[in-house]
Write a protein that holds these residues in place. Structure first.
Motif, mmCIF file in Angstrom:
data_model
loop_
_atom_site.group_PDB
_atom_site.id
_atom_site.type_symbol
_atom_site.label_atom_id
_atom_site.label_comp_id
_atom_site.label_asym_id
_atom_site.label_seq_id
_atom_site.Cartn_x
_atom_site.Cartn_y
_atom_site.Cartn_z
ATOM 1 N N GLU A 115 -12.424 47.756 -146.255
ATOM 2 C CA GLU A 115 -12.643 49.192 -146.379
ATOM 3 C C GLU A 115 -14.039 49.502 -146.917
ATOM 4 O OE1 GLU A 115 -7.960 50.365 -147.252
ATOM 5 O OE2 GLU A 115 -9.389 50.141 -148.896
ATOM 6 N N SER A 116 -14.502 48.676 -147.816
ATOM 7 C CA SER A 116 -15.855 48.867 -148.350
ATOM 8 C C SER A 116 -16.901 48.674 -147.272
ATOM 9 C CB SER A 116 -16.098 47.888 -149.515
ATOM 10 O OG SER A 116 -15.207 48.135 -150.574
ATOM 11 N N ASN A 118 -20.799 51.647 -143.346
ATOM 12 C CA ASN A 118 -21.187 51.787 -141.933
ATOM 13 C C ASN A 118 -21.428 50.428 -141.264
ATOM 14 O OD1 ASN A 118 -21.074 54.622 -141.891
ATOM 15 N ND2 ASN A 118 -23.125 54.744 -142.793
ATOM 16 N N ASN A 119 -20.749 49.401 -141.768
ATOM 17 C CA ASN A 119 -20.815 48.078 -141.160
ATOM 18 C C ASN A 119 -19.510 47.848 -140.414
ATOM 19 O OD1 ASN A 119 -21.260 45.463 -140.396
ATOM 20 N ND2 ASN A 119 -21.560 44.650 -142.476
ATOM 21 N N ALA A 120 -19.347 48.574 -139.290
ATOM 22 C CA ALA A 120 -18.073 48.552 -138.574
ATOM 23 C C ALA A 120 -17.774 47.178 -137.985
ATOM 24 C CB ALA A 120 -18.089 49.604 -137.461
ATOM 25 N N LYS A 121 -18.789 46.452 -137.546
ATOM 26 C CA LYS A 121 -18.574 45.151 -136.916
ATOM 27 C C LYS A 121 -17.911 44.175 -137.875
ATOM 28 C CE LYS A 121 -20.982 41.574 -134.311
ATOM 29 N NZ LYS A 121 -22.296 41.127 -133.769
ATOM 30 N N ASN A 172 -5.986 52.920 -140.500
ATOM 31 C CA ASN A 172 -6.848 54.039 -140.126
ATOM 32 C C ASN A 172 -8.308 53.583 -140.035
ATOM 33 O OD1 ASN A 172 -7.465 56.822 -139.596
ATOM 34 N ND2 ASN A 172 -8.194 56.988 -141.704
ATOM 35 N N PHE A 173 -8.781 52.838 -141.059
ATOM 36 C CA PHE A 173 -10.165 52.358 -141.033
ATOM 37 C C PHE A 173 -10.372 51.324 -139.929
ATOM 38 C CE2 PHE A 173 -11.008 53.376 -145.805
ATOM 39 C CZ PHE A 173 -11.217 54.701 -145.453
ATOM 40 N N LEU A 174 -9.344 50.517 -139.676
ATOM 41 C CA LEU A 174 -9.459 49.531 -138.593
ATOM 42 C C LEU A 174 -9.628 50.242 -137.251
ATOM 43 C CD1 LEU A 174 -9.330 46.594 -137.612
ATOM 44 C CD2 LEU A 174 -6.826 46.851 -137.477
ATOM 45 N N GLN A 201 -15.868 53.328 -133.591
ATOM 46 C CA GLN A 201 -17.326 53.366 -133.741
ATOM 47 C C GLN A 201 -18.012 52.297 -132.893
ATOM 48 O OE1 GLN A 201 -18.328 53.194 -137.905
ATOM 49 N NE2 GLN A 201 -17.300 55.141 -138.398
ATOM 50 N N LEU A 202 -17.322 51.205 -132.658
ATOM 51 C CA LEU A 202 -17.883 50.138 -131.817
ATOM 52 C C LEU A 202 -17.697 50.432 -130.325
ATOM 53 C CD1 LEU A 202 -16.658 47.013 -133.823
ATOM 54 C CD2 LEU A 202 -18.997 47.937 -133.746
ATOM 55 N N GLY A 203 -16.989 51.497 -130.006
ATOM 56 C CA GLY A 203 -16.746 51.853 -128.605
ATOM 57 C C GLY A 203 -15.621 51.058 -127.979
ATOM 58 N N GLU A 204 -14.857 50.322 -128.780
ATOM 59 C CA GLU A 204 -13.728 49.546 -128.266
ATOM 60 C C GLU A 204 -12.462 50.408 -128.408
ATOM 61 O OE1 GLU A 204 -13.558 45.598 -129.902
ATOM 62 O OE2 GLU A 204 -15.747 45.434 -129.998
ATOM 63 N N TYR A 205 -12.337 51.355 -127.472
ATOM 64 C CA TYR A 205 -11.303 52.383 -127.607
ATOM 65 C C TYR A 205 -9.884 51.832 -127.436
ATOM 66 C CZ TYR A 205 -15.293 55.527 -127.250
ATOM 67 O OH TYR A 205 -16.494 56.168 -127.472
ATOM 68 N N ASP A 206 -9.708 50.842 -126.598
ATOM 69 C CA ASP A 206 -8.369 50.279 -126.416
ATOM 70 C C ASP A 206 -7.881 49.618 -127.701
ATOM 71 O OD1 ASP A 206 -8.285 51.142 -123.812
ATOM 72 O OD2 ASP A 206 -9.038 49.260 -122.970
ATOM 73 N N LYS A 207 -8.768 48.870 -128.377
ATOM 74 C CA LYS A 207 -8.404 48.239 -129.647
ATOM 75 C C LYS A 207 -8.186 49.305 -130.723
ATOM 76 C CE LYS A 207 -10.703 43.789 -128.858
ATOM 77 N NZ LYS A 207 -11.720 42.831 -129.358
ATOM 78 N N SER A 208 -8.953 50.378 -130.639
ATOM 79 C CA SER A 208 -8.773 51.468 -131.592
ATOM 80 C C SER A 208 -7.379 52.077 -131.449
ATOM 81 C CB SER A 208 -9.838 52.535 -131.371
ATOM 82 O OG SER A 208 -9.622 53.653 -132.203
#
Length: 411
Positions: free
Chosen positions: A36-37, A42-45, A66-68, A74-81
């Motif tokens: 979460e930190s 802003n280190n989504a990767k 939620n953060f996952l 944010q990485l554009g991986e919408y299916d995983k989101s």
């Protein structure tokens, strides 16, 4: 004893250092996990990798899923989101409000507006006063082309959030939607009337051609043939086969007698007429020799003559029936061919008219579609500018608005 005391003091120091380290870490990160930190930094990767590891090891907080999901977003991986939000809904159903809302935003990014509408509705079902979801659902409805429903949601949002900073723009959008809805309804009505008029004109032309003669040709043919089936007043076989001169003579005498009655009245001298007839018969008998007495036939000869007469009549009737049938078939065939030609002509005319109507419709449709696309693009741009996506603090998307001359463009 000193050794034991020294060891105890050492253990106390180590424990105190560990406690202070933990306290410092909690103070710095505000009680957040490492994953979460990283997301907050802003280190989504790196955040999604650490969060996946934490979840796998049971280190789950209220914001883990939620953060996952947001990290993958944010990485554009919408299916995983979407998968992360679904997993969260199964494990944390009480967190349905925020997870459904962010799932709706992900669907919106994928342009799956129907699913986005459903997700936003789920978020509002979890908390009816969640008006950010109401605004985003209005945007999704507009993008899905459901203008009436979108207008209703915008009106509802303005009524429930009168102090929203975007109120003025939303009210302009509502006005534009009302005008666009009215324009489309009027255009659809005019197009329907135009098509109706064209088809009524076409059907009217067909009806006139069908009713020129009052009834189909084949009915006229049958009517004519029906007259030919009636027996004539003087059958041909009676004129041709008159082998019974006695009967003819009797009829002739009867006619003469009838004529005489008309000429002389009821006081006519019948004895005188009979005497004259006897004299005429005697004269005829003197002229005809005994060898040529054709008035005397035997019963067998008379029966044979009667049989021949019946056969001749039957043959003649068969011949007449065949002639009638051939005439009927010929007339029917000609009528059918004529009817087929008329139907083909009407069909060709119908196809030509349909082609012309289709061409006109296509031209109108292309022109209308181009105009609709232009106006739809304007509305969608405004909806996108209103779309709230910062789901960490649940703002309604008021930041970084795109400025459009909405009222001027749609007018």
């Amino acid at each position: 004893m000193r050794i034991k005391l020294k060891g105890f003091i050492t253990a106390i120091l180590i424990f105190s250092a560990a406690y202070l380290s933990a306290q410092n870490a909690a103070g710095v990160n505000g009680g957040l996990s490492r994953g979460e930190s990283l997301f907050k930094e802003n280190n989504a990767k790196d955040a999604v990798q650490v969060l996946e590891y934490e979840i796998m090891n049971g280190q789950i907080s209220d914001n883990s899923y939620n953060f996952l999901g947001l990290g993958y977003y944010q990485l554009g991986e919408y299916d995983k989101s979407l998968d992360a939000f679904r997993r969260g809904l199964k494990v944390q159903p009480d967190n349905k409000k925020i997870l459904s809302y962010n799932m709706g935003n992900t669907y919106y990014a994928l342009k799956d507006y129907t699913s986005a509408i459903t997700a936003y509705s789920d978020a509002m079902n979890a908390e009816p006063s969640f008006y950010e979801a109401l605004l985003n659902r209005a945007n999704a409805l507009l993008m899905a082309g459901q203008l009436n429903s979108a207008k209703d949601d915008y009106i509802d949002f303005v009524g429930k959030c009168p102090d929203d900073p975007q109120r003025e723009r939303i009210e302009l959008l509502i006005q534009a939607l009302e005008e666009e809805i009215a324009r489309r309804e009027e255009e659809a009505r005019l197009l329907a009337e135009q098509n109706k008029a064209k088809w009524e004109e076409y059907d009217g032309n067909l009806a006139e051609k069908k009713n020129e003669n009052g009834r189909p040709d084949w009915e006229e043919v049958d009517a004519g043939l029906e007259n030919t089936r009636k027996n004539p007043d003087d059958p041909e076989w009676e004129k041709i086969h008159s082998e019974n001169p006695g009967a003819v003579a009797d009829n002739s005498n009867k006619q003469k007698i009838d004529d005489t009655n008309k000429d002389y009245g009821s006081e006519f001298d019948w004895e005188k007429l009979e005497h004259e007839n006897e004299q005429s018969v005697s004269a005829v008998e003197e002229v005809v020799s005994d060898d040529e007495d054709w008035l005397t036939f035997s019963d067998a000869e008379l029966n044979e003559m009667k049989k021949l007469e019946e056969e001749s009549r039957e043959e003649h009737e068969k011949w007449l029936e065949n002639e009638r049938r051939r005439a009927h078939e010929l007339a029917t065939r000609e009528a059918l061919e004529k009817q087929k030609e008329q139907e083909q002509s009407l069909e060709n005319e119908r196809r030509l008219r349909e082609q012309l109507i289709e061409e006109m419709r296509k031209v109108d449709e292309d022109r209308r579609k181009a105009e609709d696309d232009r106006r739809k693009k304007l509305l969608e741009d405004v909806a996108n500018s209103l779309q709230g996506t910062d789901s960490t603090n649940l703002t309604s998307g008021a930041e970084d608005l795109i400025e459009y001359d909405l009222e001027g463009e749609l007018d």
